[in-house]
Design a protein around this motif. Structure first.
Motif, mmCIF file in Angstrom:
data_model
loop_
_atom_site.group_PDB
_atom_site.id
_atom_site.type_symbol
_atom_site.label_atom_id
_atom_site.label_comp_id
_atom_site.label_asym_id
_atom_site.label_seq_id
_atom_site.Cartn_x
_atom_site.Cartn_y
_atom_site.Cartn_z
ATOM 1 N N GLU A 90 42.589 46.972 -15.329
ATOM 2 C CA GLU A 90 42.985 48.363 -15.539
ATOM 3 C C GLU A 90 42.107 49.057 -16.585
ATOM 4 O OE1 GLU A 90 45.261 51.588 -14.535
ATOM 5 O OE2 GLU A 90 45.571 49.578 -13.687
ATOM 6 N N ASN A 91 41.797 48.332 -17.679
ATOM 7 C CA ASN A 91 41.080 48.957 -18.795
ATOM 8 C C ASN A 91 39.627 48.508 -18.956
ATOM 9 O OD1 ASN A 91 43.511 50.264 -19.582
ATOM 10 N ND2 ASN A 91 44.173 48.340 -20.509
ATOM 11 N N SER A 129 35.415 49.660 -19.031
ATOM 12 C CA SER A 129 35.601 50.817 -18.142
ATOM 13 C C SER A 129 36.253 52.000 -18.850
ATOM 14 C CB SER A 129 36.468 50.427 -16.942
ATOM 15 O OG SER A 129 35.857 49.389 -16.225
ATOM 16 N N ASP A 130 37.149 51.682 -19.813
ATOM 17 C CA ASP A 130 37.830 52.771 -20.531
ATOM 18 C C ASP A 130 37.032 53.228 -21.763
ATOM 19 O OD1 ASP A 130 38.165 50.639 -22.222
ATOM 20 O OD2 ASP A 130 40.359 50.729 -22.302
ATOM 21 N N HIS A 131 35.779 52.785 -21.817
ATOM 22 C CA HIS A 131 34.828 53.159 -22.881
ATOM 23 C C HIS A 131 35.163 52.563 -24.258
ATOM 24 C CE1 HIS A 131 33.011 55.710 -19.917
ATOM 25 N NE2 HIS A 131 34.129 56.390 -19.773
#
Length: 338
Positions: free
Chosen positions: A242-243, A187-189
């Motif tokens: 979260e990440n 999700s955080d690339h």
């Protein structure tokens, strides 16, 4: 038609399954057959790709259609099948497990049936690029070297190439290629492959990433022979939300597989040991458990207990004390859950 002259009208009810009186044992047999048919098909597809042959998506659609239909009627039993891991055929079972878990999650978030069929196909082919990973690397029994990891990390790109070589390209094939490419991108690339211009991940990629991580962590793989207990895997995934993973989708996923997923080994306050057999939507912490070891520590003829059963209006007959690692107790899940 004379005998029907007095009939004023005909009422039509909801369609029901033909075998209404089918016992649980028979239903389990049908679920098992559907699951292993999908594994067999996946094995055939991957072997065809290795041989450089073209793959027809029509049969894939039929296989996934039967899985989706089964999920709509027997979701819990089919998800339970994903708890039974097969070390020798990890890649094929993993592909089917990810497909089942992805479709089940898609159903939970309200994706319509036609799109669920697409999601089933897309998730089945998410790891198709591994057909190009050399067997000596893929089946290595010791940890990967840095160079071998570089090879493994190429499988999303190889997956795109393999899908593009299929008999004909359609929207499902194109989406399969997108998910094959994105399922290890976080999700955080971060993750891989690294992209020059990060963009929003496809919804199907986010779903498949969750199913892929969960099944991978709870499976015995060639390079990771000791699988993680389901509850520990979910806990670790929650930390990563979260990440790495979509937090809202992960909440739906955890709710779907349950506080104690099927196949979890648990110790009861009665000192019995058992495997979680089926969940309880109303009381997630009180599933049905297949007791396999009695309070004296002896293996017994298994029997099912319902943890929702009470002694009186307040106290329950049995409760879970803690989860255990089935590997430490040399418990073969397939022996009991099949």
């Amino acid at each position: 038609f004379e005998g029907m002259s007095d009939i004023k009208g005909v009422s039509v009810g909801m369609l029901r399954q033909v075998k209404e009186d089918t016992g649980e044992a028979d239903i389990r047999k049908v679920v098992k057959k559907t699951y292993f048919n999908a594994v067999s098909f996946t094995k055939g597809v991957m072997n065809k790709m290795k041989a450089g042959e073209k793959v027809n998506m029509k049969k894939a659609k039929r296989v996934i259609e039967s899985l989706v239909d089964m999920l709509l009627h027997q979701e819990e039993l089919l998800i339970g099948m994903t708890a039974i891991k097969d070390y020798d055929d990890y890649t094929y079972h993993h592909s089917v497990n990810v497909s089942i878990l992805s479709v089940a999650l898609g159903q939970r978030i309200g994706i319509p049936k036609n799109s669920l069929l697409d999601l089933g196909i897309v998730s089945l082919f998410h790891d198709i690029g591994k057909t190009e990973v050399p067997p000596e690397v893929l089946n290595k029994t010791t940890p990967f070297t840095e160079e071998e990891w570089k090879t493994i990390k190429k499988h999303p790109l190889w997956g795109v190439r393999a899908i593009m070589k299929m008999k004909r390209l359609d929207p499902v094939s194109i989406r399969s290629a997108i998910v094959a490419f994105e399922h290890h991108i976080h999700s955080d690339h971060t993750g891989y492959p690294v992209r020059k211009k990060p963009s929003e991940l496809d919804l199907f990629s986010k779903i498949v990433s969750i199913a892929d991580q969960y099944d991978g962590m709870t499976s015995s793989r060639v390079y990771s022979r000791v699988p993680m207990p389901p509850d520990k895997a979910l806990s670790l995934m929650a930390e990563r939300a979260e990440n790495q993973l979509d937090p809202i989708l992960l909440k739906f996923f955890i709710n779907m597989v349950g506080v104690y997923p099927t196949g979890s080994l648990v110790m009861l306050d009665t000192k019995e040991l058992g495997l979680v057999y089926s969940g309880n939507l109303a009381l997630p912490e009180r599933p049905k458990v297949l007791v396999i070891v009695n309070p004296k520590g002896k293996r017994i003829q298994p029997y099912i207990v319902d943890l929702a059963e009470k002694i009186d209006t307040v106290h329950y007959k049995r409760s879970i004390l803690k989860t255990l690692d089935p590997n430490k107790y040399r418990i073969n899940l397939a022996e009991y859950l099949l």
